[in-house]
Design a protein around this motif. Structure first.
Motif, PDB file in Angstrom:
ATOM      1  N   GLY A 192       0.770  -1.237   0.000  1.00 26.68           N
ATOM      2  CA  GLY A 192       0.000   0.000   0.000  1.00 26.68           C
ATOM      3  C   GLY A 192       0.797   1.280   0.000  1.00 26.68           C
ATOM      4  N   TYR A 194       3.577   2.341   2.065  1.00 30.84           N
ATOM      5  CA  TYR A 194       3.726   2.850   3.429  1.00 30.84           C
ATOM      6  C   TYR A 194       5.212   2.921   3.779  1.00 30.84           C
ATOM      7  CZ  TYR A 194      -1.265   2.113   4.285  1.00 30.84           C
ATOM      8  OH  TYR A 194      -2.647   2.174   4.230  1.00 30.84           O
ATOM      9  N   LYS A 326      -8.755   9.156  -1.445  1.00 31.94           N
ATOM     10  CA  LYS A 326      -8.784   9.183   0.020  1.00 31.94           C
ATOM     11  C   LYS A 326      -7.459   9.640   0.627  1.00 31.94           C
ATOM     12  CE  LYS A 326     -10.646   5.451   1.830  1.00 31.94           C
ATOM     13  NZ  LYS A 326     -10.909   4.005   2.029  1.00 31.94           N
ATOM     14  N   ASP A 327      -6.337   9.310  -0.030  1.00 25.56           N
ATOM     15  CA  ASP A 327      -5.041   9.633   0.570  1.00 25.56           C
ATOM     16  C   ASP A 327      -3.964   9.611  -0.505  1.00 25.56           C
ATOM     17  OD1 ASP A 327      -3.205  10.252   2.578  1.00 25.56           O
ATOM     18  OD2 ASP A 327      -2.868   8.159   3.142  1.00 25.56           O
ATOM     19  N   GLY A 336       1.778   6.604  -3.512  1.00 27.86           N
ATOM     20  CA  GLY A 336       0.543   5.857  -3.645  1.00 27.86           C
ATOM     21  C   GLY A 336      -0.657   6.758  -3.507  1.00 27.86           C
ATOM     22  N   GLU A 338      -4.575   6.359  -2.638  1.00 29.67           N
ATOM     23  CA  GLU A 338      -5.609   5.452  -2.159  1.00 29.67           C
ATOM     24  C   GLU A 338      -6.973   5.948  -2.615  1.00 29.67           C
ATOM     25  OE1 GLU A 338      -7.272   3.546   2.038  1.00 29.67           O
ATOM     26  OE2 GLU A 338      -5.388   4.684   2.010  1.00 29.67           O
ATOM     27  N   SER A 340     -11.374   5.329  -3.314  1.00 29.43           N
ATOM     28  CA  SER A 340     -12.604   4.734  -2.793  1.00 29.43           C
ATOM     29  C   SER A 340     -13.241   3.795  -3.811  1.00 29.43           C
ATOM     30  CB  SER A 340     -13.601   5.838  -2.418  1.00 29.43           C
ATOM     31  OG  SER A 340     -13.914   6.623  -3.546  1.00 29.43           O
ATOM     32  N   ALA A 343      -8.759   0.209  -7.739  1.00 34.60           N
ATOM     33  CA  ALA A 343      -7.720   0.861  -8.540  1.00 34.60           C
ATOM     34  C   ALA A 343      -7.680   0.309  -9.960  1.00 34.60           C
ATOM     35  CB  ALA A 343      -6.363   0.691  -7.873  1.00 34.60           C
ATOM     36  N   GLN A 359      -1.067  -0.839 -10.030  1.00 36.42           N
ATOM     37  CA  GLN A 359      -1.723  -0.896  -8.735  1.00 36.42           C
ATOM     38  C   GLN A 359      -0.727  -1.278  -7.635  1.00 36.42           C
ATOM     39  OE1 GLN A 359      -5.401  -3.198 -10.737  1.00 36.42           O
ATOM     40  NE2 GLN A 359      -5.482  -3.143  -8.506  1.00 36.42           N
ATOM     41  N   ASN A 363      -7.036  -1.075  -4.042  1.00 36.29           N
ATOM     42  CA  ASN A 363      -7.585   0.274  -4.228  1.00 36.29           C
ATOM     43  C   ASN A 363      -6.511   1.359  -4.191  1.00 36.29           C
ATOM     44  OD1 ASN A 363      -7.178  -0.097  -1.418  1.00 36.29           O
ATOM     45  ND2 ASN A 363      -8.614   1.551  -0.963  1.00 36.29           N
ATOM     46  N   ILE A 364      -5.295   1.019  -4.546  1.00 40.43           N
ATOM     47  CA  ILE A 364      -4.203   1.996  -4.518  1.00 40.43           C
ATOM     48  C   ILE A 364      -3.488   2.028  -5.869  1.00 40.43           C
ATOM     49  CG2 ILE A 364      -1.976   2.606  -3.470  1.00 40.43           C
ATOM     50  CD1 ILE A 364      -3.177   1.132  -0.918  1.00 40.43           C
ATOM     51  N   ARG A 366      -0.178   3.051  -7.761  1.00 39.31           N
ATOM     52  CA  ARG A 366       1.237   3.225  -7.416  1.00 39.31           C
ATOM     53  C   ARG A 366       1.914   4.068  -8.497  1.00 39.31           C
ATOM     54  NH1 ARG A 366       4.616  -2.285  -6.883  1.00 39.31           N
ATOM     55  NH2 ARG A 366       2.505  -2.901  -7.412  1.00 39.31           N
TER      56      ARG A 366
END
Length: 404
Positions: A192, A194, A326-327, A336, A338, A340, A343, A359, A363-364, A366
């Protein structure tokens, strides 16, 4: 060429719907002449973009000299490449592989051999991270913290437990006298996008030092300048005991490596590990040329210049389409977004608009573009994504998108 007919000849582990025939700069061209802006760089591999003349000439020159001997002998490009890797990492020894997965396999073996020499009764316990991804071979799968990747192929190697990434207490809770290594991505990719927090990675380093545990960092994707330093761990002022790398290490030629400190590397002796093709003259000539171009063109400097612009443009999209985005997070040119919505739907629409995205999870999106990308390319990407996400009745995805 008919995709369905071609697909009959391949084991179906990829869903492919394009045939690319050439590339130039940050663009790929398909067999019908279509031109695509590439924000995936072959999954973070093609850091120098496509058709770099200096890179190509380096490979051509080596092909005229020597492509392969064996690891029974030294070859000049591998000697030079080993120097570049150890200088860039601050580690002492390196072993060249054919891929990132093989680099992980070697790192696991090295960690367990090191533990075995300290205590022949060691069970070689390894702590890995939930939602991590380290590769698809049996050993690499064993330390990959996503169940759906592992379960169809179990039983895998034993002695592996999974902690929560960026939760130091969850790591501490798993440490036992049999723990020989902690392995993690410095910046989780498939999980994701992070990044490790400073508190977490420095805490894990301290935990390893206090308990005689080896810290293995996987920088197969986030290394080689992608975060603005040659390796992401260099942002934190720590150093791993073992480091894995690949992808942009060869910028398209299949090559990976694992590097280690002297005291750890000494655990391996002749016969413990090997590879027929790893470190051959052609692959390591590519490694040499990549390091030389990085230095000559100040690639990391360029990343630090352009990455904030990419981040800011993605934040603009988030502000404009806040019900679907979302982010936005990450480091350098490994970001990334993110969503809703799935992806995959956005990636498909982007491809229809001549933009290549990939992806990271369901749902992300990249963003791992070639490191030579310029602001004009980012603006072109912005316009395509803005079009995809636009809806006259508000900042919502088109009605054909189904929410997650």
């Amino acid at each position: 060429m008919d995709i369905e007919e071609i697909s009959k000849h391949f084991i179906h582990v990829y869903n492919r719907n394009k045939i690319f025939t050439k590339g130039e700069d940050v663009y790929l061209y398909d067999d019908k002449g279509g031109k695509y802006l590439d924000m995936g760089a072959g999954i973070a591999v093609s850091a120098l973009g496509y058709s770099n003349e200096e890179y190509k000439q380096g490979l051509k020159d080596q092909i005229d000299k020597l492509v392969h001997t064996s690891n029974l002998y030294f070859n000049e490009p591998s000697i030079k490449a080993a120097g570049y890797v150890t200088e860039a990492t601050g580690l002492d020894r390196v072993f060249f592989t054919n891929s990132g997965t093989e680099a992980i396999e070697g790192a696991i073996k090295l960690a367990r051999k090191y533990a075995y020499l300290k205590n022949k009764d060691s069970k070689g316990g390894i702590i890995a991270m939930e939602h991590s991804f380290h590769g698809r071979s049996m050993g690499a799968l064993s330390v990959t913290g996503t169940k759906h990747y592992r379960e169809p192929f179990e039983p895998l190697i034993g002695g592996v437990s999974f902690a929560e990434f960026n939760n130091l207490e969850s790591v501490k809770a798993l440490v036992t006298e049999d723990t020989c290594a902690i392995i993690m991505e410095t910046l989780q990719g498939e999980g994701g996008i992070y990044p490790a927090t400073e508190e977490f990675i420095t805490g894990v380093r301290k935990l390893c030092d206090e308990n005689g545990i080896l810290l293995v960092l996987d920088e197969i994707q986030c290394g080689m300048g992608r975060t603005g330093k040659m390796f992401a761990y260099q942002h934190y002022g720590i150093k791993p005991d073992i480091l894995t790398m690949a992808k942009a290490l060869g910028c398209g030629v299949p090559v990976g490596a694992f590097a280690a400190s002297e005291r750890v590397a000494e655990a391996m002796c002749p016969g413990d590990h090997g590879t027929t093709y790893g470190g051959n003259p052609l692959a390591t000539a590519a490694v040499c040329k990549v390091f030389e171009i990085y230095k000559d063109k100040d690639i990391t400097g360029h990343v630090n210049e352009v990455a904030p612009y990419l981040f800011s443009r993605l934040l603009e999209l988030k502000e404009k389409h806040n019900t679907i985005i979302k982010d936005v997070r990450g480091m350098g040119l490994m970001l990334g977004m993110e969503l809703s919505i799935p992806a995959g739907q956005a990636v498909t629409e982007a491809l229809k608009n001549n933009l290549i995205l990939i992806q990271a999870g369901s749902n992300i999106i990249r963003f791992v573009p070639p490191l030579i990308i310029e602001k004009e390319h980012i603006d072109a990407m912005y316009n395509i994504l803005d079009k995809i996400f636009y809806e006259p009745y508000g900042s919502v995805a088109a009605k054909k998108f189904k929410p997650v």
